[in-house]
Design a protein around this motif. Structure first.
Motif, PDB file in Angstrom:
ATOM      1  N   GLN A  50       0.832  -1.210   0.000  1.00 29.36           N
ATOM      2  CA  GLN A  50       0.000   0.000   0.000  1.00 29.36           C
ATOM      3  C   GLN A  50       0.862   1.252   0.000  1.00 29.36           C
ATOM      4  N   ASN A  51       0.175   2.405  -0.047  1.00 30.56           N
ATOM      5  CA  ASN A  51       0.858   3.697   0.015  1.00 30.56           C
ATOM      6  C   ASN A  51       0.803   4.254   1.427  1.00 30.56           C
ATOM      7  N   VAL A  52       1.952   4.727   1.897  1.00 31.62           N
ATOM      8  CA  VAL A  52       2.006   5.466   3.155  1.00 31.62           C
ATOM      9  C   VAL A  52       2.035   6.947   2.786  1.00 31.62           C
ATOM     10  N   VAL A  53       1.061   7.682   3.306  1.00 31.96           N
ATOM     11  CA  VAL A  53       0.899   9.095   2.957  1.00 31.96           C
ATOM     12  C   VAL A  53       1.253   9.930   4.183  1.00 31.96           C
ATOM     13  N   VAL A  54       2.108  10.924   3.997  1.00 31.30           N
ATOM     14  CA  VAL A  54       2.535  11.776   5.111  1.00 31.30           C
ATOM     15  C   VAL A  54       2.135  13.213   4.798  1.00 31.30           C
ATOM     16  N   VAL A  55       1.464  13.840   5.756  1.00 28.37           N
ATOM     17  CA  VAL A  55       0.980  15.207   5.603  1.00 28.37           C
ATOM     18  C   VAL A  55       1.627  16.050   6.690  1.00 28.37           C
ATOM     19  N   ALA A  56       2.105  17.237   6.335  1.00 26.74           N
ATOM     20  CA  ALA A  56       2.718  18.119   7.322  1.00 26.74           C
ATOM     21  C   ALA A  56       2.025  19.471   7.314  1.00 26.74           C
ATOM     22  N   ARG A  57       1.904  20.037   8.511  1.00 23.30           N
ATOM     23  CA  ARG A  57       1.317  21.373   8.644  1.00 23.30           C
ATOM     24  C   ARG A  57       2.295  22.250   9.409  1.00 23.30           C
ATOM     25  N   MET A  58       2.570  23.436   8.841  1.00 24.94           N
ATOM     26  CA  MET A  58       3.492  24.377   9.484  1.00 24.94           C
ATOM     27  C   MET A  58       2.719  25.288  10.443  1.00 24.94           C
ATOM     28  N   SER A  59       3.480  26.027  11.250  1.00 20.33           N
ATOM     29  CA  SER A  59       2.837  26.899  12.246  1.00 20.33           C
ATOM     30  C   SER A  59       2.044  28.022  11.593  1.00 20.33           C
ATOM     31  N   ASP A  60       2.391  28.385  10.340  1.00 14.97           N
ATOM     32  CA  ASP A  60       1.634  29.450   9.665  1.00 14.97           C
ATOM     33  C   ASP A  60       0.438  28.890   8.883  1.00 14.97           C
ATOM     34  N   GLY A  61       0.175  27.600   9.047  1.00 15.16           N
ATOM     35  CA  GLY A  61      -0.989  27.005   8.389  1.00 15.16           C
ATOM     36  C   GLY A  61      -0.686  26.366   7.043  1.00 15.16           C
ATOM     37  N   GLN A  62       0.484  26.660   6.461  1.00  9.75           N
ATOM     38  CA  GLN A  62       0.829  26.027   5.186  1.00  9.75           C
ATOM     39  C   GLN A  62       0.987  24.528   5.368  1.00  9.75           C
ATOM     40  N   ALA A  63       0.636  23.785   4.335  1.00  5.61           N
ATOM     41  CA  ALA A  63       0.688  22.323   4.452  1.00  5.61           C
ATOM     42  C   ALA A  63       1.275  21.712   3.192  1.00  5.61           C
ATOM     43  N   MET A  64       1.751  20.485   3.314  1.00  5.41           N
ATOM     44  CA  MET A  64       2.245  19.742   2.151  1.00  5.41           C
ATOM     45  C   MET A  64       2.116  18.257   2.434  1.00  5.41           C
ATOM     46  N   MET A  65       2.252  17.473   1.369  1.00  2.00           N
ATOM     47  CA  MET A  65       2.141  16.027   1.544  1.00  2.00           C
ATOM     48  C   MET A  65       3.130  15.295   0.662  1.00  2.00           C
ATOM     49  N   ALA A  66       3.359  14.036   0.977  1.00  2.20           N
ATOM     50  CA  ALA A  66       4.221  13.169   0.176  1.00  2.20           C
ATOM     51  C   ALA A  66       3.773  11.734   0.456  1.00  2.20           C
ATOM     52  N   SER A  67       4.130  10.815  -0.429  1.00  2.00           N
ATOM     53  CA  SER A  67       3.737   9.434  -0.179  1.00  2.00           C
ATOM     54  C   SER A  67       4.785   8.477  -0.718  1.00  2.00           C
ATOM     55  N   LYS A  68       4.732   7.265  -0.218  1.00  2.00           N
ATOM     56  CA  LYS A  68       5.689   6.244  -0.644  1.00  2.00           C
ATOM     57  C   LYS A  68       5.004   4.882  -0.584  1.00  2.00           C
ATOM     58  N   GLN A  69       5.204   4.078  -1.631  1.00  2.00           N
ATOM     59  CA  GLN A  69       4.609   2.746  -1.618  1.00  2.00           C
ATOM     60  C   GLN A  69       5.535   1.747  -0.934  1.00  2.00           C
ATOM     61  N   VAL A  70       4.939   0.872  -0.138  1.00  2.00           N
ATOM     62  CA  VAL A  70       5.695  -0.212   0.488  1.00  2.00           C
ATOM     63  C   VAL A  70       5.083  -1.529   0.022  1.00  2.00           C
ATOM     64  N   LYS A  71       5.933  -2.402  -0.518  1.00  2.00           N
ATOM     65  CA  LYS A  71       5.470  -3.752  -0.893  1.00  2.00           C
ATOM     66  C   LYS A  71       5.603  -4.642   0.349  1.00  2.00           C
ATOM     67  N   VAL A  72       4.511  -5.294   0.707  1.00  5.87           N
ATOM     68  CA  VAL A  72       4.493  -6.090   1.931  1.00  5.87           C
ATOM     69  C   VAL A  72       4.424  -7.569   1.572  1.00  5.87           C
ATOM     70  N   THR A  73       5.396  -8.342   2.048  1.00  2.05           N
ATOM     71  CA  THR A  73       5.454  -9.770   1.743  1.00  2.05           C
ATOM     72  C   THR A  73       4.515 -10.548   2.654  1.00  2.05           C
ATOM     73  N   ILE A  74       4.617 -10.325   3.988  1.00  2.00           N
ATOM     74  CA  ILE A  74       3.721 -10.980   4.955  1.00  2.00           C
ATOM     75  C   ILE A  74       3.047  -9.869   5.739  1.00  2.00           C
ATOM     76  N   GLY A  75       1.728  -9.766   5.576  1.00  2.00           N
ATOM     77  CA  GLY A  75       1.001  -8.640   6.155  1.00  2.00           C
ATOM     78  C   GLY A  75       0.973  -8.677   7.669  1.00  2.00           C
ATOM     79  N   GLY A  76       1.010  -7.487   8.267  1.00  2.00           N
ATOM     80  CA  GLY A  76       0.870  -7.347   9.713  1.00  2.00           C
ATOM     81  C   GLY A  76      -0.587  -7.469  10.089  1.00  2.00           C
ATOM     82  N   CYS A  77      -0.880  -8.111  11.205  1.00  2.00           N
ATOM     83  CA  CYS A  77      -2.278  -8.362  11.527  1.00  2.00           C
ATOM     84  C   CYS A  77      -2.927  -7.177  12.206  1.00  2.00           C
ATOM     85  N   GLY A  78      -4.141  -6.933  11.786  1.00  2.00           N
ATOM     86  CA  GLY A  78      -5.029  -6.055  12.528  1.00  2.00           C
ATOM     87  C   GLY A  78      -4.635  -4.604  12.634  1.00  2.00           C
ATOM     88  N   GLY A  79      -3.775  -4.112  11.746  1.00  2.00           N
ATOM     89  CA  GLY A  79      -3.404  -2.696  11.837  1.00  2.00           C
ATOM     90  C   GLY A  79      -4.611  -1.817  11.672  1.00  2.00           C
TER      91      GLY A  79
END
Lengths: 139, 108
Positions: free
Chosen positions: A110-139
């Motif tokens: 899946q994609n891990v999405v990261v969002v950041a917000r600065m003190s002046d209200g400006q925001a940005m985002m970035a994402s990265k895909q992770v290939k998972v061989t054995i899934g973690g349970c119940g996240g």
């Protein structure tokens, strides 16, 4: 642990369903009012996670951390887990550096999405895909 | 559940103005609430839902944690040290428990 939590039981399907890109978008727009532009957020994650139960994650933004201007929040979301929210880090100028690490569960590729917000209200985002061989349970 | 024991690594001393790394770990199952037991009954959620770091009584960093954080949650972050003092770290459990650890830091 056996990943029994991922078994979809008839009648309980929706509760155990995975998050979607749309749910991630909902969480971000709830937080910020709109989707931010892509920005310079460094996301350190393995390209391939052999064990989805514990995937190391580091996030960092190269920005000054002063009383006038600092990174206030970094939110981590996963679009293929049962619920999209993973963690939200709250920073202050006393951190000296907008950087944090943790370990997360990823039930599937899946994609891990990261969002950041600065003190002046400006925001940005970035994402990265992770290939998972054995899934973690119940996240 | 095994006794909850937080562990924190903070340098013992730093020069004024240094940015030091703090590493924390607490043993906890972070039961997600999405799993079932052998009989098919849902296992209730019980996670650490919040972490806070204070220096000389002032909160300077916190984290909201969700069930996607791994068991035995690990959190590392940084602190700019301008004076000697004491760090306090707090973990809040879904069951209302609060686990606390303190570490002092001196100026070199």
């Amino acid at each position: 642990a056996v990943a029994t939590g991922l078994t979809v039981v008839p009648g309980l399907g929706p509760r155990l369903a995975h998050a979607t890109e749309a749910e991630v978008t909902d969480v971000i727009t709830e937080m910020l009012g709109e989707m931010p532009a892509e920005g310079a957020i460094s996301i350190d994650l393995p390209e391939i996670a052999e064990n989805g139960n514990t995937v190391p994650l580091s996030v960092e933004i190269d920005a000054p951390m002063t009383a006038d201007s600092y990174v206030q929040d970094i939110m981590v979301l996963a679009d293929g887990n049962p619920s999209p929210r993973v963690a939200q880090f709250h920073f202050t100028p006393m951190n000296g550096k907008a950087s944090a690490s943790t370990r997360m569960r990823l039930v599937q590729t899946q994609n891990v999405v990261v969002v950041a917000r600065m003190s002046d209200g400006q925001a940005m985002m970035a994402s990265k895909q992770v290939k998972v061989t054995i899934g973690g349970c119940g996240g | 559940m095994a006794r909850i024991r937080p562990r924190v690594r903070v340098p013992g001393e730093a020069a004024a103005g240094d940015v030091v790394e703090i590493k924390t770990l607490i043993n906890h199952p972070m039961e997600s609430g999405h799993r079932k037991d052998e009989d098919g009954n849902p296992i209730p959620r019980q996670i650490i839902n919040r972490f806070e770091a204070l220096f000389n009584g002032q909160e300077f960093f916190s984290v909201d944690l969700y069930p996607s954080v791994s068991s035995n949650p690990y959190i590392s972050f940084f602190a700019k040290v301008d004076e000697a003092g004491e760090f306090t770290f707090r973990w809040h459990d879904d069951d209302g428990s609060v686990y606390e650890e303190t570490k002092g830091i001196a100026l070199s």
